[in-house]
Design a protein around this motif. Sequence first.
Motif, mmCIF file in Angstrom:
data_model
loop_
_atom_site.group_PDB
_atom_site.id
_atom_site.type_symbol
_atom_site.label_atom_id
_atom_site.label_comp_id
_atom_site.label_asym_id
_atom_site.label_seq_id
_atom_site.Cartn_x
_atom_site.Cartn_y
_atom_site.Cartn_z
ATOM 1 N N ALA A 32 -21.128 -36.628 9.971
ATOM 2 C CA ALA A 32 -21.890 -37.324 8.943
ATOM 3 C C ALA A 32 -22.811 -36.362 8.211
ATOM 4 O O ALA A 32 -23.356 -35.420 8.797
ATOM 5 N N LEU A 33 -23.002 -36.617 6.923
ATOM 6 C CA LEU A 33 -23.916 -35.830 6.098
ATOM 7 C C LEU A 33 -24.678 -36.805 5.212
ATOM 8 O O LEU A 33 -24.071 -37.607 4.488
ATOM 9 N N SER A 34 -26.004 -36.775 5.281
ATOM 10 C CA SER A 34 -26.810 -37.683 4.463
ATOM 11 C C SER A 34 -27.430 -36.939 3.286
ATOM 12 O O SER A 34 -27.660 -35.725 3.340
ATOM 13 N N TYR A 35 -27.718 -37.696 2.224
ATOM 14 C CA TYR A 35 -28.247 -37.102 1.004
ATOM 15 C C TYR A 35 -28.875 -38.199 0.153
ATOM 16 O O TYR A 35 -28.720 -39.400 0.431
ATOM 17 N N ARG A 36 -29.567 -37.794 -0.895
ATOM 18 C CA ARG A 36 -30.119 -38.717 -1.885
ATOM 19 C C ARG A 36 -29.718 -38.230 -3.262
ATOM 20 O O ARG A 36 -29.605 -37.016 -3.489
ATOM 21 N N THR A 37 -29.507 -39.154 -4.184
ATOM 22 C CA THR A 37 -29.104 -38.754 -5.522
ATOM 23 C C THR A 37 -29.648 -39.726 -6.550
ATOM 24 O O THR A 37 -29.824 -40.925 -6.269
ATOM 25 N N ALA A 38 -29.949 -39.204 -7.724
ATOM 26 C CA ALA A 38 -30.458 -40.023 -8.830
ATOM 27 C C ALA A 38 -30.201 -39.291 -10.140
ATOM 28 O O ALA A 38 -30.069 -38.064 -10.169
ATOM 29 N N GLY A 39 -30.117 -40.040 -11.226
ATOM 30 C CA GLY A 39 -30.023 -39.446 -12.551
ATOM 31 C C GLY A 39 -28.608 -39.189 -13.009
ATOM 32 O O GLY A 39 -27.629 -39.361 -12.270
ATOM 33 N N GLN A 40 -28.508 -38.749 -14.251
ATOM 34 C CA GLN A 40 -27.234 -38.422 -14.865
ATOM 35 C C GLN A 40 -27.387 -37.127 -15.642
ATOM 36 O O GLN A 40 -28.467 -36.773 -16.071
ATOM 37 N N GLY A 41 -26.261 -36.450 -15.817
ATOM 38 C CA GLY A 41 -26.281 -35.193 -16.550
ATOM 39 C C GLY A 41 -25.750 -34.069 -15.688
ATOM 40 O O GLY A 41 -25.096 -34.302 -14.661
ATOM 41 N N PRO A 42 -26.018 -32.813 -16.060
ATOM 42 C CA PRO A 42 -25.570 -31.682 -15.245
ATOM 43 C C PRO A 42 -26.128 -31.787 -13.824
ATOM 44 O O PRO A 42 -27.282 -32.154 -13.624
ATOM 45 N N ALA A 43 -25.313 -31.447 -12.842
ATOM 46 C CA ALA A 43 -25.719 -31.607 -11.446
ATOM 47 C C ALA A 43 -26.651 -30.482 -11.012
ATOM 48 O O ALA A 43 -26.401 -29.307 -11.282
ATOM 49 N N VAL A 44 -27.718 -30.869 -10.315
ATOM 50 C CA VAL A 44 -28.639 -29.929 -9.679
ATOM 51 C C VAL A 44 -28.768 -30.343 -8.222
ATOM 52 O O VAL A 44 -29.164 -31.473 -7.922
ATOM 53 N N VAL A 45 -28.416 -29.441 -7.318
ATOM 54 C CA VAL A 45 -28.390 -29.743 -5.891
ATOM 55 C C VAL A 45 -29.545 -29.011 -5.211
ATOM 56 O O VAL A 45 -29.660 -27.791 -5.307
ATOM 57 N N PHE A 46 -30.405 -29.768 -4.517
ATOM 58 C CA PHE A 46 -31.584 -29.212 -3.850
ATOM 59 C C PHE A 46 -31.342 -29.122 -2.352
ATOM 60 O O PHE A 46 -30.923 -30.087 -1.712
ATOM 61 N N LEU A 47 -31.678 -27.956 -1.792
ATOM 62 C CA LEU A 47 -31.540 -27.701 -0.358
ATOM 63 C C LEU A 47 -32.914 -27.367 0.210
ATOM 64 O O LEU A 47 -33.553 -26.414 -0.226
ATOM 65 N N PHE A 279 -35.003 -22.785 -16.711
ATOM 66 C CA PHE A 279 -33.864 -22.018 -16.210
ATOM 67 C C PHE A 279 -32.569 -22.822 -16.272
ATOM 68 O O PHE A 279 -31.500 -22.272 -16.568
ATOM 69 N N LEU A 280 -32.670 -24.121 -16.033
ATOM 70 C CA LEU A 280 -31.476 -24.958 -16.006
ATOM 71 C C LEU A 280 -30.958 -25.293 -17.395
ATOM 72 O O LEU A 280 -29.795 -25.620 -17.558
ATOM 73 N N SER A 281 -31.829 -25.233 -18.398
ATOM 74 C CA SER A 281 -31.407 -25.567 -19.762
ATOM 75 C C SER A 281 -31.847 -24.479 -20.724
ATOM 76 O O SER A 281 -32.715 -24.685 -21.563
ATOM 77 N N PRO A 282 -31.274 -23.268 -20.601
ATOM 78 C CA PRO A 282 -31.678 -22.155 -21.457
ATOM 79 C C PRO A 282 -31.290 -22.385 -22.904
ATOM 80 O O PRO A 282 -30.322 -23.096 -23.195
ATOM 81 N N GLY A 283 -32.033 -21.734 -23.787
ATOM 82 C CA GLY A 283 -31.717 -21.781 -25.219
ATOM 83 C C GLY A 283 -32.094 -23.078 -25.862
ATOM 84 O O GLY A 283 -31.807 -23.339 -27.014
#
Length: 283
Positions: A32-47, A279-283
């Motif tokens: 088993a692996l648990s996680y939380r997720t929310a939002g839409q758009g480009p994926a950002v994964v936090f560890l 950093f995630l949305s340059p330019g």
Amino acid sequence: MWAYWLGAIPVTVEEILKACPRQRVTALSRGALSYRTAGQGPAVVFLHGLAGNSLSWARQFPALAARYRIVAWDAPGFGLSDAVEPDVEVFADVLRELLDHLGCGPAAVAGHSMGGVVAARLAAGHPDKVARLVLSCSHAGYGESADSPMQPRVEQRVRELASVGAAEYGLIRARGLFPAGFADKEAMGVAAGVAAEARPEGIRSSTRMLQLADNRSVLPRLEMPVLVITGERDPVVKPHLRDELRALTPQARHIEMPGAGHAPYLEYPAAYNAILDEFLSPG
């Protein structure tokens, strides 16, 4: 929960933690692996780090979920995730499976402390899965040999958890994250509440994994955009480890947060989130 996303401001630690997305559990090849997720758009994964879990990012979910698909895992042995072998390659492979399960690669991966060691190993082994890499208050791993003994502090922490109880253990671990004189009781409370959820199997497997992990040969070869964030007053990642990580990532952008300890995502969330967002949305 949804009041948080709609703009209501939680005023207690309990409200902050309860406002995070609900915990989900999926079955992967190693359990088993648990996680939380929310939002839409480009994926950002936090560890998260050793004293954390998916709730560590309570101050990132509401700030970033309007623009990104945020995923925060519970590392093996944390949250509701099953423990695995104390091998950084195994941890990275569990993460790869999670990304495949969620269909969110290539993703930006932001790894804090322990999470940065895992994130860097995933980026090196599966660069197609990692569009951008953030190493937050992290290091290259301790690189000890497989026959080295378990560090004594591991069992000391397990005994401490059993003897003082979860709440006091969480407070002890939280105090160790922040620099001397840190006075934000809300940040301290969130860190303590998260650390109080530690499990002996997570403490053992993750600490041993870090003891054996060695990313020194792979960090200089990373070709995706890399951001290294350090805290000026980090009491956990010692200066020689911080300096080594900087030297091993000459291709990266390096930012030191003035006055920050080992939990800048809680200490200075507005500044930390702004650094990530740029950093995630340059330019």
